[in-house]
Design an enzyme around this catalytic site. Structure first.
Site, PDB file in Angstrom:
ATOM      1  CD  GLU A  37      -2.807   1.140   2.442  1.00 60.18           C
ATOM      2  OE1 GLU A  37      -2.781   0.199   3.253  1.00 60.18           O
ATOM      3  OE2 GLU A  37      -3.530   2.137   2.556  1.00 60.18           O
ATOM      4  NE  ARG A 264       2.638  -8.438  10.203  1.00 55.25           N
ATOM      5  CZ  ARG A 264       2.594  -7.282   9.508  1.00 55.25           C
ATOM      6  NH1 ARG A 264       3.469  -6.336   9.718  1.00 55.25           N
ATOM      7  NH2 ARG A 264       1.658  -7.076   8.630  1.00 55.25           N
ATOM      8  CE  LYS A 274       2.936   0.101   5.078  1.00 54.17           C
ATOM      9  NZ  LYS A 274       2.387   0.031   3.732  1.00 54.17           N
TER      10      LYS A 274
HETATM   11  P1  ATP Z   1       1.896  -2.005   8.184  1.00 53.15           P
HETATM   12  O1  ATP Z   1       1.016  -2.887   9.006  1.00 53.15           O
HETATM   13  O2  ATP Z   1       3.198  -1.672   8.785  1.00 53.15           O
HETATM   14  O3  ATP Z   1       1.201  -0.788   7.644  1.00 53.15           O
HETATM   15  P2  ATP Z   1       1.229  -3.478   5.887  1.00 53.15           P
HETATM   16  O4  ATP Z   1       1.175  -4.926   6.014  1.00 53.15           O
HETATM   17  O5  ATP Z   1      -0.077  -2.791   5.936  1.00 53.15           O
HETATM   18  O6  ATP Z   1       2.267  -2.893   6.925  1.00 53.15           O
HETATM   19  P3  ATP Z   1       1.530  -3.351   3.085  1.00 53.15           P
HETATM   20  O7  ATP Z   1       2.046  -2.242   2.270  1.00 53.15           O
HETATM   21  O8  ATP Z   1       0.103  -3.689   3.001  1.00 53.15           O
HETATM   22  O9  ATP Z   1       1.950  -3.022   4.579  1.00 53.15           O
HETATM   23  O10 ATP Z   1       2.407  -4.650   2.837  1.00 53.15           O
HETATM   24  C1  ATP Z   1       2.722  -5.158   1.577  1.00 53.15           C
HETATM   25  C2  ATP Z   1       3.074  -6.596   1.692  1.00 53.15           C
HETATM   26  O11 ATP Z   1       4.158  -6.770   2.579  1.00 53.15           O
HETATM   27  C3  ATP Z   1       1.908  -7.393   2.231  1.00 53.15           C
HETATM   28  O12 ATP Z   1       1.791  -8.584   1.496  1.00 53.15           O
HETATM   29  C4  ATP Z   1       2.307  -7.665   3.654  1.00 53.15           C
HETATM   30  O13 ATP Z   1       1.768  -8.866   4.108  1.00 53.15           O
HETATM   31  C5  ATP Z   1       3.827  -7.718   3.567  1.00 53.15           C
HETATM   32  N1  ATP Z   1       4.416  -7.342   4.842  1.00 53.15           N
HETATM   33  C6  ATP Z   1       4.193  -6.212   5.543  1.00 53.15           C
HETATM   34  N2  ATP Z   1       4.867  -6.217   6.702  1.00 53.15           N
HETATM   35  C7  ATP Z   1       5.549  -7.394   6.740  1.00 53.15           C
HETATM   36  C8  ATP Z   1       6.428  -8.004   7.688  1.00 53.15           C
HETATM   37  N3  ATP Z   1       6.752  -7.410   8.841  1.00 53.15           N
HETATM   38  N4  ATP Z   1       6.931  -9.221   7.383  1.00 53.15           N
HETATM   39  C9  ATP Z   1       6.634  -9.811   6.234  1.00 53.15           C
HETATM   40  N5  ATP Z   1       5.806  -9.306   5.296  1.00 53.15           N
HETATM   41  C10 ATP Z   1       5.266  -8.102   5.545  1.00 53.15           C
HETATM   42 MG    MG Z   2      -1.478  -4.121   4.493  1.00 53.97          MG
END
Ligand code: ATP
Ligand code: MG
Length: 563
Positions: A37, A264, A274
């Site tokens: 995102e 994760r 984030k």
């Molecule tokens: P946050 O919760 O920090 O905002 P997010 O999961 O919403 O992170 P996205 O931009 O949606 O962030 O993530 C893109 C991809 O990266 C998704 O498939 C997500 O599952 C993966 N991802 C995000 N954080 C992690 C992590 N700590 N470990 C592994 N994969 C991750």
């Molecule tokens: Mg997400």
């Protein structure tokens, strides 16, 4: 095990993919995607997902991986982020080629599918407010109740949904919900909202839309439209999988990808949400998303991490379904190992102490031969100037040393790397403060190259730079951003920011040759650690160095002391 298996140790997702290939599922295709995102910069957790998705595509013949921006939250998203994300994925060493997608490109299709759900009696427009909806939804132990709007006629639903799109209603007045099962034990299946009104400007679609699809509805359809075979996501989506499958089962989508969840990455001594990273940036706790202390990819890059080190780290931590916290030292070891192989050794003095070698001729300069790497002659060598006045590290001298201090002290003899033995004869102190300002030493001309002809030994070898030749530079010593292993565990997480996480040294001295160092060039400063030329602040002829990592894990030592 085959050779390839040894290179890419199996994880359970690789095993699933291989099994599918054996069965010729998806006609033998492997197609993954990385779906960020664009509401912030990528962090090392995303790197795990990138390595996994692009890695699985790369290791299977004809495998493909898309980059898709999941841009359904217009208020939080920005082109600054999309550009940064693309740069980071490329820097990590992966390429989506011509497969760059945006969920917003599917808005029209998503809308048409929603209309279809309504026509099929599988979605309805609801006027419950947010609080009421929460109340109606029930809890883990209590089934939900049906909204009074649940049985609105298809005609009325179609009419209201069209008017939602046309902008006739204020935000929050109506939502579109999937009609699934208010008694489902899985709360995600209790008629989830799939569209809401948002009168927000979107960074790509502008003001064309005032209703936006929800993530769960958008994600599965986007996957299907792109022909994704394995939709890999993190564990918190496990409970959403029935909804993922439900949406695809109701609609005439081109295929039905398989959602697979993995744990994760959590890393200690840092935060990775984030929202929190955003706070650190906006409140000025760090200098920006690329502050070298940030766990962001751009921050790690600026600090001196290499793509190979990050990839190696992601491989080492493996892929499982168990939530664990990885020790920061694992990441640090990956970068140490990579830089150990690839970087040139040079000498730098971070906190200089002036040393005058009394018996060395005043106007003489020798050019001493110094190899760039102890075990890699192919890396070559350079000449380092040596003269009567040099700098050594303040830490390398003690007036009253403890027993096992093998460095310099009054009367003691040490080796200067690549040069001579010197003996400390005298200390000069500041009259007022008593601080030592200079040492007077003698050298033994017979010890050139670092060995005494009479066989006498010294235990300490010090790094140094010639005072007249040295280049004065700024060096930034970075350390972990938080003092405690799990800063996230309290609401006051920002109070555990490590006040020592950066030290700026303005008087450091390096070998003169380093005036030519280029932004992002890596070095090992002998006995000190790995350093990298800052890619932003360096000017030609005067590089600024960031410490990537120390030579050894000083935190482990601290931990042992505490025990
Ligand atoms: P946050 O919760 O920090 O905002 P997010 O999961 O919403 O992170 P996205 O931009 O949606 O962030 O993530 C893109 C991809 O990266 C998704 O498939 C997500 O599952 C993966 N991802 C995000 N954080 C992690 C992590 N700590 N470990 C592994 N994969 C991750
Ligand atoms: Mg997400």
């Amino acid at each position: 095990m085959t050779e390839v298996d040894k290179l890419t140790p199996p994880n359970f997702i690789r095993a699933i993919v291989r099994d599918d290939l054996k069965k010729n599922k998806n006609n033998g295709r492997v197609h993954t995607r990385f779906p960020p995102e664009p509401n912030g910069y990528l962090h090392v957790g995303h790197a795990k997902s990138i390595c996994l998705n692009f890695g699985i595509a790369a290791e299977n013949d004809g495998g493909l991986c898309n980059l898709r921006f999941d841009d359904t939250n217009p208020e939080k998203e920005d082109v600054e982020y999309t550009e940064a994300i693309m740069e980071d994925v490329h820097w990590l060493g992966f390429d989506w080629e011509d497969r760059l997608y945006y969920a917003s490109d599917y808005f029209e299709q998503l809308y048409d599918y929603a209309v279809r759900l309504i026509k099929d009696g599988k979605a309805y427009v609801d006027s419950l407010g947010a609080d009421e909806m929460r109340e109606y939804r029930g809890t883990l132990t209590k089934p939900g109740r049906e909204s009074p709007d649940r049985n609105r006629s298809i005609e009325d639903n179609l009419d209201l949904f069209a008017r939602m799109r046309a902008g006739e209603f204020d935000e929050g007045r109506y939502v579109l919900r999937a009609k699934i099962d208010m008694a489902s034990p899985n709360i995600n299946m209790r008629d989830p909202v799939i569209y809401r009104i948002k009168k927000a400007h979107h960074h790509r679609t502008g003001d064309k839309w005032c209703i936006y699809p929800m993530y769960d509805y958008t994600h599965c359809i986007s996957d299907a439209l792109e022909g994704i075979t394995h939709s890999i996501c993190t564990l918190e989506f496990e409970d959403h999988r029935p909804l993922y499958d439900w949406c695809l089962d109701q609609l005439p989508v081109p295929c039905h990808p398989q959602q697979i969840e993995f744990a994760r990455l959590n890393l200690n001594y840092t935060v990775m949400s984030k929202r929190k990273l955003n706070e650190l940036v906006n409140e000025g706790h760090v200098s920006g998303w690329d502050d070298p202390r940030m766990p962001t990819i751009t921050g790690m890059r600026r600090r001196g991490y290499t793509p190979a080190a990050v990839q190696d780290f992601c491989e080492r931590i493996g892929v499982t379904k168990n939530d664990t916290v990885i020790d920061m030292s694992v990441l640090e070891n990956s970068v140490r190992e990579d830089l150990d192989k690839t970087t040139r050794r040079v000498m730098a003095v971070l906190r200089p102490l002036r040393v005058v070698i009394n018996n060395y001729p005043e106007n003489k300069t020798e050019e001493l031969d110094a190899p760039y790497h102890p075990n890699r002659p192919e890396m070559g060598s350079r000449k380092v100037p040596f003269s009567r006045v040099i700098y050594i590290e303040q830490d390398d001298f003690m007036e009253s040393p403890p027993k096992k201090f093998f460095r310099l002290s009054p009367g003691a003899e040490v080796r200067l790397r690549y040069a001579y033995f010197i003996r400390c004869e005298e200390m000069i102190k500041d009259k007022k403060t008593g601080a030592i300002t200079e040492l007077r030493c003698t050298y033994d001309p017979r010890t050139k190259g670092g060995n005494a002809p009479d066989g006498r030994k010294v235990k300490g070898t010090l790094h140094w730079v010639s005072a007249n030749h040295a280049l004065q530079t700024e060096v930034r010593l970075y350390d972990r951003l938080f003092r405690v292993p799990v800063p996230d565990s309290t609401a006051e997480w920002k109070s555990s920011i490590n006040p020592e996480s950066v030290k700026i040294l303005k008087d450091a001295c390096v070998e003169p040759d380093l005036a030519r160092a280029q932004p992002e060039e890596h070095f090992q400063f002998e006995r000190l650690g790995y350093f990298c030329v800052d890619r932003k602040d360096a000017v030609t002829g005067r590089p600024v160095f960031n410490r990537t990592v120390t030579l050894r894990d000083s935190w482990a030592k601290e931990g042992n002391k505490a025990k």
